[in-house]
Enzyme design. Structure first.
Site, PDB file in Angstrom:
ATOM      1  N   HIS A 265     111.810  60.948   5.676  1.00 58.34           N
ATOM      2  CA  HIS A 265     112.987  60.287   6.251  1.00 58.34           C
ATOM      3  C   HIS A 265     112.835  60.180   7.772  1.00 58.34           C
ATOM      4  CE1 HIS A 265     115.159  60.557   2.418  1.00 58.34           C
ATOM      5  NE2 HIS A 265     114.459  61.672   2.281  1.00 58.34           N
TER       6      HIS A 265
ATOM      7  N   ASP B  78     120.159  57.257   7.898  1.00 58.45           N
ATOM      8  CA  ASP B  78     119.435  57.452   6.645  1.00 58.45           C
ATOM      9  C   ASP B  78     120.491  57.497   5.529  1.00 58.45           C
ATOM     10  OD1 ASP B  78     116.742  58.625   5.441  1.00 58.45           O
ATOM     11  OD2 ASP B  78     118.419  59.686   4.548  1.00 58.45           O
TER      12      ASP B  78
ATOM     13  N   ALA C  48      97.427  65.686   7.350  1.00 58.82           N
ATOM     14  CA  ALA C  48      96.349  64.820   7.863  1.00 58.82           C
ATOM     15  C   ALA C  48      96.953  63.663   8.652  1.00 58.82           C
ATOM     16  CB  ALA C  48      95.567  64.244   6.689  1.00 58.82           C
TER      17      ALA C  48
ATOM     18  N   HIS D 201     101.097  60.850  -4.124  1.00 63.96           N
ATOM     19  CA  HIS D 201     102.269  61.165  -4.956  1.00 63.96           C
ATOM     20  C   HIS D 201     103.220  59.960  -5.052  1.00 63.96           C
ATOM     21  CE1 HIS D 201     104.165  61.242  -1.150  1.00 63.96           C
ATOM     22  NE2 HIS D 201     105.177  62.009  -1.457  1.00 63.96           N
TER      23      HIS D 201
ATOM     24  N   TRP E 180     107.551  56.630  -0.978  1.00 58.89           N
ATOM     25  CA  TRP E 180     107.643  55.236  -0.548  1.00 58.89           C
ATOM     26  C   TRP E 180     106.877  54.970   0.738  1.00 58.89           C
ATOM     27  CZ3 TRP E 180     107.985  51.165  -3.139  1.00 58.89           C
ATOM     28  CH2 TRP E 180     108.291  49.935  -2.550  1.00 58.89           C
ATOM     29  N   ASN E 181     106.920  55.905   1.691  1.00 60.27           N
ATOM     30  CA  ASN E 181     106.189  55.665   2.942  1.00 60.27           C
ATOM     31  C   ASN E 181     104.691  55.622   2.689  1.00 60.27           C
ATOM     32  OD1 ASN E 181     108.416  55.766   5.001  1.00 60.27           O
ATOM     33  ND2 ASN E 181     108.730  57.710   3.941  1.00 60.27           N
ATOM     34  N   SER E 182     104.217  56.542   1.857  1.00 61.58           N
ATOM     35  CA  SER E 182     102.783  56.549   1.544  1.00 61.58           C
ATOM     36  C   SER E 182     102.394  55.241   0.854  1.00 61.58           C
ATOM     37  CB  SER E 182     102.439  57.736   0.645  1.00 61.58           C
ATOM     38  OG  SER E 182     102.677  58.940   1.339  1.00 61.58           O
TER      39      SER E 182
ATOM     40  N   GLU F 207     102.229  52.524   3.414  1.00 60.00           N
ATOM     41  CA  GLU F 207     101.063  52.714   4.293  1.00 60.00           C
ATOM     42  C   GLU F 207      99.783  52.263   3.576  1.00 60.00           C
ATOM     43  OE1 GLU F 207     103.385  56.353   6.568  1.00 60.00           O
ATOM     44  OE2 GLU F 207     101.721  56.852   5.257  1.00 60.00           O
TER      45      GLU F 207
ATOM     46  N   GLU G 141     111.790  59.784  -6.676  1.00 59.61           N
ATOM     47  CA  GLU G 141     111.679  58.537  -7.458  1.00 59.61           C
ATOM     48  C   GLU G 141     110.222  58.130  -7.651  1.00 59.61           C
ATOM     49  OE1 GLU G 141     111.518  58.574  -4.366  1.00 59.61           O
ATOM     50  OE2 GLU G 141     110.920  56.655  -3.510  1.00 59.61           O
TER      51      GLU G 141
HETATM   52  N1  UDP Z   1     102.062  62.328   5.956  1.00 64.87           N
HETATM   53  C1  UDP Z   1     101.067  62.506   6.896  1.00 64.87           C
HETATM   54  N2  UDP Z   1     100.099  63.421   6.625  1.00 64.87           N
HETATM   55  C2  UDP Z   1     100.064  64.160   5.483  1.00 64.87           C
HETATM   56  C3  UDP Z   1     101.083  63.958   4.527  1.00 64.87           C
HETATM   57  C4  UDP Z   1     102.065  63.025   4.794  1.00 64.87           C
HETATM   58  O1  UDP Z   1     101.044  61.854   7.936  1.00 64.87           O
HETATM   59  O2  UDP Z   1      99.145  64.960   5.319  1.00 64.87           O
HETATM   60  C5  UDP Z   1     103.124  61.339   6.241  1.00 64.87           C
HETATM   61  C6  UDP Z   1     102.829  60.034   5.549  1.00 64.87           C
HETATM   62  O3  UDP Z   1     102.017  59.220   6.378  1.00 64.87           O
HETATM   63  C7  UDP Z   1     104.231  59.473   5.314  1.00 64.87           C
HETATM   64  C8  UDP Z   1     105.109  60.700   5.185  1.00 64.87           C
HETATM   65  O4  UDP Z   1     104.362  61.788   5.721  1.00 64.87           O
HETATM   66  O5  UDP Z   1     104.629  58.704   6.422  1.00 64.87           O
HETATM   67  C9  UDP Z   1     105.444  61.037   3.751  1.00 64.87           C
HETATM   68  O6  UDP Z   1     106.446  60.185   3.275  1.00 64.87           O
HETATM   69  P1  UDP Z   1     106.525  59.727   1.768  1.00 64.87           P
HETATM   70  O7  UDP Z   1     107.717  58.857   1.641  1.00 64.87           O
HETATM   71  O8  UDP Z   1     105.249  59.147   1.337  1.00 64.87           O
HETATM   72  O9  UDP Z   1     106.697  61.044   0.935  1.00 64.87           O
HETATM   73  P2  UDP Z   1     107.658  62.324   1.036  1.00 64.87           P
HETATM   74  O10 UDP Z   1     106.966  63.252   1.954  1.00 64.87           O
HETATM   75  O11 UDP Z   1     108.987  61.878   1.536  1.00 64.87           O
HETATM   76  O12 UDP Z   1     107.687  62.826  -0.346  1.00 64.87           O
END
Ligand code: UDP
Length: 482
Positions: free
Chosen positions: A26, A122, A356, A373, A376-378, A381, A397
């Site tokens: 978030h 948010d 990372a 996993h 949504w952000n992953s 990306e 989700e």
């Molecule tokens: N992220 C990162 N390095 C890691 C793990 C996650 O930079 O080793 C960042 C990733 O780039 C993304 C966010 O953390 O922007 C994770 O958001 P996402 O919605 O994918 O998953 P959540 O962590 O909310 O389950």
């Protein structure tokens, strides 16, 4: 709290406040939005940072020295008497309580800031609606998940009203108006048991969504065409007192802090062949059980493919175990990996502890696949950089995202769980890793991911009047006119 005197309302550049809820999934997208507004849209931005239970990754991200001059981080000090929660409280419930406790002073914070033109929240900070109503500040929501989950959230109050049984017991997939059906097993975890607190919080926030003055979505037309068309055209959404929704994505990190271990990882990638490396990273919270972690290690080894693995200590109870302490590098992989694994894979594998520089890795030409996993952000990306995925949903989700990516969009392969063992076996892992890196099917997925990458770039392009860029321009114009 940081002191900052924003410009008063005479300025043509609107002052807006941005309020994320806890958790990197978030904090990061709201941070990306704040940066965009400050750099590309001439806004003065106050980013309200809930400091309670901040993870090392959060602290590192928000202490970046290179902020645009019109972006300010305003620290909200931890609440004086926070709700005492049992240790086994689920992550989403904990998140909602942290927000509830720490927004008690929101009114005075907004007044101290000179009443911003708008507050962007948010979706789990909907307590702000009441406060902002008193102050006559319009509230916009930024939905940090898919448009498909957004549409589901708008429909959830209807389901709650009309359906008596558990949603997971429905005989048919859930049909959100105008959208693709959702298999009941793929529903967001928070609605799978209607009796527990997680559900009540999710329903509460979903019910309040239509109180927004506008709803921003982190997606773009070509990625979720069916859902976005439905939201625009289906009569169901027209009868909700919900205002316009704006697809403004994919907004992803443009820069990220690089630690020494991150720099080592990127240097290692520099020496690998193009598109040869599988990047294994399970978001900010994801953890595997001990049994699954062992299978993953063996599967990677048996595949013989190159990999980067962001590794965390196993947790047999909670797949979100790292959610509130991510970036904490106290675990020692040797204690939980199969004996000899590190030695045997040292030519092809690179391990990082906990965190990372994900976007830098995804953007690198040696990266061939993202084992994710499906947060949504992953997902955004990965698509931005045209990288196909191994879909490994864990919580929230993510099952819904994984199915869409594998079955509808065709950019991911989804490993099957062995029903007898309750884990994905090493043989299955070997199969999916080899498929995505080596096979024609893998090439096909990469081609589709690249097409999406191109459409994402176009959607965000200023010079090409991209659809997402123009959406955000329209929102900022509302603020300017207000
Ligand atoms: N992220 C990162 N390095 C890691 C793990 C996650 O930079 O080793 C960042 C990733 O780039 C993304 C966010 O953390 O922007 C994770 O958001 P996402 O919605 O994918 O998953 P959540 O962590 O909310 O389950």
């Amino acid at each position: 709290m940081a002191t900052y005197s924003p410009p008063r309302s005479e300025t043509p550049n609107p002052h807006v406040a941005v309020l994320p809820s806890p958790g990197m999934g978030h904090i990061i997208p709201l941070w990306n939005l704040a940066n965009r507004l400050a750099t590309d849209h001439g806004c003065h931005v106050s980013y309200l940072n809930i400091t309670a239970e901040a993870s090392p990754a959060q602290i590192q991200l928000l202490s970046s020295p290179n902020l645009p001059p019109t972006l300010h981080v305003i620290d909200i000090p931890p609440a004086k008497e926070p709700t005492q929660l049992p240790d086994d409280t689920l992550a989403f419930t904990r998140l909602c309580h942290i927000v509830d406790d720490n927004l008690r002073e929101l009114k005075s914070i907004l007044l101290d800031l000179g009443k911003p033109k708008a507050l962007v929240i948010d979706i789990f900070c909907t307590q702000a609606f009441e406060v902002c109503k008193e102050l006559s500040i319009p509230v916009y929501t930024f939905y940090t998940a898919s448009a498909a989950l957004f549409a589901f959230s708008l429909y959830l109050p209807v389901m709650d009203h009309e359906i008596e049984c558990e949603f997971v017991d429905l005989p048919e997939p859930v049909r959100v108006p105008g959208c693709s059906p959702i298999r009941t097993e793929d529903l967001i975890v928070q609605v799978k048991n209607r009796k527990i607190e997680e559900y009540k919080w999710f329903l509460l926030h979903s019910t309040r969504l239509p109180m927004a003055a506008g709803m921003l979505l982190n997606t773009w037309k070509e990625f979720e065409p069916i859902t976005l068309k439905a939201i625009k055209e289906n009569p169901f959404y027209h009868q909700i007192p919900a205002p316009l929704s704006y697809p403004i994505g994919p907004l992803i990190k443009e820069t990220e802090p690089i630690t020494q271990s991150g720099a080592d990882c990127l240097a290692w990638l520099d020496n690998q062949p193009p598109e040869s490396v599988v990047f294994v990273a399970l978001g900010s919270g994801g953890s595997l059980t001990a049994a699954q972690l062992t299978e993953v290690a063996w599967g990677l080894e048996l595949s013989g493919q190159r990999f980067i693995w962001v590794i965390r200590a196993p947790n047999d109870v909670d797949p979100t175990a790292a959610f509130f302490n991510v970036g904490d590098k106290t675990n020692n992989p040797k204690t939980f990996l199969p004996e000899g694994f590190l030695e045997r894979t040292k030519e092809v594998g690179h391990l990082l502890s906990s965190w990372a520089p994900q976007c830098e890795v995804l953007r690198h030409q040696s990266t061939g696949a993202f084992w994710s996993h499906c947060g949504w952000n992953s997902t955004l990306e990965s698509m931005t950089y045209g990288v196909p995925m191994i879909a490994w949903p864990l919580y929230a989700e993510q099952r819904m995202n994984a199915s869409v990516l594998a079955e509808d969009v065709g950019v991911a392969v989804k490993p099957a769980v062995n029903p007898e063992k309750g884990v994905v076996s090493r043989e299955e892992i070997k199969r999916v890793v080899t498929t995505i890196i080596k096979s024609e099917k893998g090439k096909d997925m990469r081609r589709k991911a690249r097409e999406l990458s191109e459409s994402a770039a176009t959607a965000l392009s200023r010079s090409e009047n991209g659809s997402s860029y123009e959406s955000l321009v329209r929102v900022v114009q509302e603020w300017k006119g207000n």
